[in-house]
Scaffold this motif. Structure first.
Motif, short mmCIF file in Angstrom:
data_model
loop_
_atom_site.label_atom_id
_atom_site.label_comp_id
_atom_site.label_asym_id
_atom_site.label_seq_id
_atom_site.Cartn_x
_atom_site.Cartn_y
_atom_site.Cartn_z
N ASP A 375 0.87 -1.17 0.00
CA ASP A 375 0.00 0.00 0.00
C ASP A 375 0.91 1.22 0.00
O ASP A 375 1.57 1.50 1.00
CB ASP A 375 -0.89 -0.02 1.24
CG ASP A 375 -1.89 1.14 1.28
OD1 ASP A 375 -1.64 2.16 0.62
OD2 ASP A 375 -2.91 1.00 1.98
N TYR A 376 0.92 1.94 -1.11
CA TYR A 376 1.83 3.07 -1.22
C TYR A 376 1.48 4.22 -0.27
O TYR A 376 2.32 5.06 0.03
CB TYR A 376 1.87 3.60 -2.66
CG TYR A 376 2.68 2.73 -3.58
CD1 TYR A 376 4.07 2.78 -3.57
CD2 TYR A 376 2.07 1.85 -4.47
CE1 TYR A 376 4.82 1.98 -4.41
CE2 TYR A 376 2.81 1.05 -5.31
CZ TYR A 376 4.19 1.12 -5.29
OH TYR A 376 4.93 0.32 -6.12
N VAL A 377 0.26 4.23 0.23
CA VAL A 377 -0.13 5.29 1.17
C VAL A 377 0.45 5.01 2.55
O VAL A 377 0.99 5.90 3.22
CB VAL A 377 -1.65 5.42 1.23
CG1 VAL A 377 -2.06 6.43 2.30
CG2 VAL A 377 -2.20 5.83 -0.13
N THR A 378 0.38 3.75 2.99
CA THR A 378 0.80 3.41 4.36
C THR A 378 2.21 2.82 4.44
O THR A 378 2.76 2.71 5.54
CB THR A 378 -0.18 2.41 4.98
OG1 THR A 378 -0.21 1.21 4.19
CG2 THR A 378 -1.58 3.00 5.05
N ALA A 379 2.80 2.45 3.32
CA ALA A 379 4.13 1.84 3.34
C ALA A 379 5.14 2.80 3.98
O ALA A 379 5.15 3.99 3.68
CB ALA A 379 4.57 1.49 1.92
N LYS A 380 5.99 2.26 4.83
CA LYS A 380 7.00 3.08 5.51
C LYS A 380 8.30 3.16 4.72
O LYS A 380 9.13 4.02 4.98
CB LYS A 380 7.27 2.50 6.89
CG LYS A 380 6.09 2.53 7.83
CD LYS A 380 6.44 1.90 9.17
CE LYS A 380 5.25 1.92 10.12
NZ LYS A 380 5.58 1.29 11.42
N ARG A 381 8.50 2.22 3.79
CA ARG A 381 9.76 2.15 3.06
C ARG A 381 9.51 1.80 1.61
O ARG A 381 8.57 1.07 1.29
CB ARG A 381 10.68 1.10 3.70
CG ARG A 381 12.10 1.02 3.11
CD ARG A 381 12.94 0.00 3.87
NE ARG A 381 13.09 0.36 5.27
CZ ARG A 381 14.06 1.12 5.74
NH1 ARG A 381 14.99 1.59 4.92
NH2 ARG A 381 14.11 1.40 7.04
N VAL A 382 10.36 2.31 0.73
CA VAL A 382 10.32 1.97 -0.69
C VAL A 382 11.74 1.64 -1.13
O VAL A 382 12.70 2.32 -0.72
CB VAL A 382 9.76 3.14 -1.53
CG1 VAL A 382 9.85 2.82 -3.03
CG2 VAL A 382 8.31 3.43 -1.15
N ALA A 383 11.88 0.61 -1.94
CA ALA A 383 13.20 0.24 -2.48
C ALA A 383 13.34 0.80 -3.89
O ALA A 383 12.39 0.79 -4.68
CB ALA A 383 13.35 -1.28 -2.52
N THR A 408 10.78 6.07 4.08
CA THR A 408 12.21 5.81 4.11
C THR A 408 12.57 5.10 2.82
O THR A 408 11.79 4.30 2.31
CB THR A 408 12.57 4.94 5.33
OG1 THR A 408 12.12 5.60 6.51
CG2 THR A 408 14.06 4.72 5.42
N VAL A 409 13.75 5.38 2.29
CA VAL A 409 14.14 4.84 0.98
C VAL A 409 15.42 4.01 1.14
O VAL A 409 16.37 4.45 1.79
CB VAL A 409 14.35 5.96 -0.04
CG1 VAL A 409 14.72 5.38 -1.41
CG2 VAL A 409 13.10 6.82 -0.15
N SER A 410 15.43 2.84 0.53
CA SER A 410 16.62 2.00 0.50
C SER A 410 17.04 1.76 -0.93
O SER A 410 16.23 1.33 -1.76
CB SER A 410 16.35 0.65 1.19
OG SER A 410 16.22 0.81 2.59
N LEU A 411 18.30 2.05 -1.22
CA LEU A 411 18.86 1.77 -2.55
C LEU A 411 19.38 0.35 -2.56
O LEU A 411 20.12 -0.08 -1.67
CB LEU A 411 20.01 2.74 -2.84
CG LEU A 411 20.77 2.51 -4.15
CD1 LEU A 411 19.89 2.83 -5.35
CD2 LEU A 411 22.05 3.35 -4.18
N ILE A 412 18.99 -0.41 -3.58
CA ILE A 412 19.48 -1.79 -3.72
C ILE A 412 20.15 -1.94 -5.08
O ILE A 412 20.10 -1.04 -5.92
CB ILE A 412 18.33 -2.82 -3.57
CG1 ILE A 412 17.33 -2.69 -4.74
CG2 ILE A 412 17.63 -2.65 -2.24
CD1 ILE A 412 16.36 -3.83 -4.83
N GLY A 413 20.77 -3.08 -5.29
CA GLY A 413 21.39 -3.35 -6.58
C GLY A 413 20.37 -3.47 -7.68
O GLY A 413 19.20 -3.81 -7.46
#
Length: 504
Positions: A375-383, A408-413
Motif C-alpha cells: 500500500d503506497y499510502v501506508t508503506a513506511k519504506r520503498v526500495a 524511508t528509501v533503501s537503494l538496492i542493486g
C-alpha cells in the motif's frame, strides 16, 4: 457430513509441542483426549504443558476457570498404545520420518476399530506413502496443524491417493467444530503452505547471494514495503535453519529436483556451521544478549521535487499521484507509458527488467526503478535501483520524492524484479501452479497462505491487484535474465493473463 461427536475419544500420539497443542485443541472442543508418547515421561510433561497454557489463558481472562478445569479433566495420559482401542480419531504427531510413521500406523491399525480415522500431522511427507501397505488405507488422511496449534487457525486436510471422501469430509467438519479453518489439499510435496512459501525464502536468499543488499535491509523492505510481519531472514532464524533447509530439500527432492524449489548454498553453510538461528543464538542475525541491533541501509535525506510530471497510468503505483498532490507537490499529468519525470531523474515501477536493460532498450538514461509496495499510502519504506548509466544524483532525486511522502528509501542493486515484486511474483506463480495441478482451489490456497503464515494478502489476490500481466512480464523477465527454469511461468497464470480472467 457431520463432525465427530464430542463423545468421541481422540488420541494424539507424540507429546511434543505440536502433539500437545493438538491435544489441547481437541480437549477444549469437548472431546475426551488421550495423549501418548513412547518416550518415558514425555506424555506427562506434555499434559503439564497444556495445563500451564490453560492457566495462562485463565490469567489473561480468555478462558473461564471452570472451562479450564473441565478441559484438564478430559485430557489424560495413555500408558501404552493398547489404550487406543476405543479411539474414534487417532492423530499422529511424531518425528518426520516416513519409515517410523509407517511402522506406527501398522501397529495402530491392529489396535483400533475399522471405522477409526487415522490422521497424520506430517508437514511434507506423502500421506499416500504413509498409508501404503495398510489393510484400510482409505481411512488415513493428513490433518496438518500449524504451530502453535491452539493459536493458529489453519488446518490442512490432506487426501492421499486412497483416502475416502467421507473421511475427509468428517475431518473438515470436525476441524470447523474445533474452531479451526480447514483447507483441502492433495498429497503432493509440501501440500499448500510449505510448497507455496518456498519462494519467500528462496528469493531472499538469492538476492543476498547476488549482493542486492544486506540481510537487515532486505528484511526491512519486505516488512515495511511488502507488509509482511517478518522478512525472510528473520523468519528463517525463527523457524531454525535446520528445519527450514530440511523442508526445502524435501520438497526439492520430492519434485524430482525441479529448479523452482532449489535449496540455497548460503543456508546450507549456516546449517553446516551450526548457526541455526534463535535457538543457537546465531543465524543470519546475532541473537546473543547485548548484540548490536541490525542497521538498515537507508538513503540520506534529499529535497522534495519542485514539480512532477506523471506520464500515463502508474498501474498499482497509481495512488502515488494523489499522495504527491496531497503533499503539496505540483503534479502535471500527460499521456505516456507510466513514468514519473522530475528534473534529474525518471522513475518507473519495476516490470521485472533491470533499469540498465530498460535504458539499453531506449528508456531515459537517468532511469530509477522503484519496487512494488503493499500500500503506497501506508508503506513506511520503498526500495529503488538505478541504471548503470544513470548519474548518482538521480538517486537523491528519486529518494527525495518518496521522502516527501514520509517514506524511508533503501537503494538496492539493479537486479531483475527488485525485492517485493520479485518475491510476490514467485509466490503467485507457485500458487498458480498449485491451482493448475489441482493441489487445492485458488481460494483455499490464498486462505492457507494468509492464515498459515500471516501473509498480508493471498498471493493470487495480490497478483490480481498488481496486474496479472505485470506479474507474468516479471516472471518472463526473470527467466530471460537468468536463463533459469526456476522462473518459468505457470500455464494457469499464462491462460488467465491471455483471457483476462481473474485468478480467483
Amino acid at each position: 457430513m457431520s463432525a465427530l461427536s464430542t463423545n468421541a475419544t481422540v488420541v494424539v500420539i507424540g507429546a511434543g509441542a505440536m502433539g500437545s497443542g493438538i491435544a489441547q485443541v481437541a480437549a477444549q472442543a469437548g472431546h475426551p483426549v488421550l495423549l501418548y508418547d513412547a518416550r518415558d515421561g514425555a506424555a506427562k510433561k506434555g499434559r503439564e504443558g497444556v495445563l500451564a497454557n490453560l492457566g495462562r489463558l485463565v490469567e489473561k481472562g480468555r478462558l473461564e476457570p471452570d472451562d479450564a478445569a473441565a478441559t484438564a479433566a478430559r485430557l489424560t495420559v495413555a500408558a501404552s498404545l493398547m489404550e487406543l482401542k476405543g479411539a474414534r480419531l487417532v492423530v499422529e504427531a511424531i518425528v518426520e520420518d516416513l519409515a517410523i510413521k509407517r511402522k506406527l500406523f501398522g501397529e495402530i491399525e491392529d489396535l483400533v476399530a475399522e471405522e477409526t480415522i487415522l490422521a497424520t500431522n506430517t508437514s511434507s511427507l506423502s500421506v499416500t506413502a504413509i498409508a501404503a501397505g495398510l489393510r484400510h488405507p482409505h481411512r488415513v488422511c493428513g490433518l496438518h496443524f500449524f504451530n502453535p496449534a491452539p493459536v493458529m487457525a489453519l488446518v490442512e486436510i490432506v487426501s492421499g491417493l486412497a483416502s475416502d471422501a467421507e473421511v475427509l469430509d468428517v475431518l473438515v467438519a470436525t476441524a470447523r467444530s474445533w474452531g479451526k479453518v480447514p483447507v483441502r489439499a492433495t498429497s503432493t510435496p509440501g501440500f499448500i503452505v510449505n510448497r507455496v512459501a518456498r519462494p519467500f525464502y528462496a528469493e531472499g536468499l538469492r538476492l543476498l547471494e547476488e549482493a542486492a543488499s544486506d540481510v537487515p535491509t532486505l528484511d526491512a523492505i519486505m516488512r515495511e514495503a511488502g507488509g509482511f510481519r517478518m522478512g525472510p531472514f528473520e523468519l528463517m532464524d525463527l523457524i531454525g535453519h535446520d528445519v527450514n533447509f530440511a523442508v526445502t530439500r524435501s520438497v526439492f527432492e520430492a519434485n524430482f529436483c525441479d529448479p523452482r524449489f532449489r535449496p540455497s548454498l548460503v543456508q546450507q553453510e549456516l546449517v553446516a556451521a551450526g548457526w541455526l538461528g534463535r535457538k543457537t543464538g546465531r543465524g543470519f542475525y546475532d541473537h546473543a544478549a547485548g548484540a548490536a541491533p541490525p542497521r538498515v541501509r537507508t538513503c540520506s535525506p534529499a529535497p522534495a521535487p519542485r514539480s512532477v510530471v506523471i506520464e500515463g497510468v502508474l498501474g498499482p503505483a497509481e495512488p502515488l499521484a494523489a499522495a504527491l498532490a496531497n503533499a503539496g507537490i505540483p503534479v502535471e499529468c500527460r499521456p505516456g507509458e507510466g513514468l514519473i519525470r522530475m528534473e534529474g531523474a525518471t522513475l518507473a515501477l519495476s516490470d521485472g527488467r533491470t533499469a540498465t536493460a530498460r535504458v539499453a532498450g531506449g528508456a531515459a538514461a537517468d532511469l530509477v526503478l522503484f519496487d512494488v509496495a503493499l500500500d503506497y499510502v501506508t508503506a513506511k519504506r520503498v526500495a529503488i535501483a538505478k541504471a548503470d548509466q544513470a548519474p548518482d544524483a538521480a538517486i537523491a532525486t528519486a529518494a527525495g520524492l518518496f521522502q516527501s511522502l514520509g517514506k524511508t528509501v533503501s537503494l538496492i542493486g539493479d537486479l531483475p524484479g527488485l525485492v517485493v515484486l520479485r518475491t510476490v511474483a514467485m509466490l503467485a506463480n507457485e500458487a498458480a501452479e498449485a491451482a493448475h495441478l489441482g493441489v487445492a482451489t485458488p481460494s483455499d490456497i490464498d486462505r492457507a497462505m494468509k492464515l498459515g503464515l500471516n501473509y498480508p494478502k493471498g498471493p493470487l489476490a495480490w497478483a490480481q491487484d498488481i496486474g496479472v500481466g505485470r506479474v507474468l512480464e516479471t516472471l518472463e523477465a526473470l527467466q530471460a535474465a537468468y536463463g533459469d527454469d526456476r522462473y518459468r511461468a505457470s500455464l494457469f497464470l499464462r491462460r488467465r493473463a491471455a483471457s483476462g480472467m481473474a485468478l480467483m
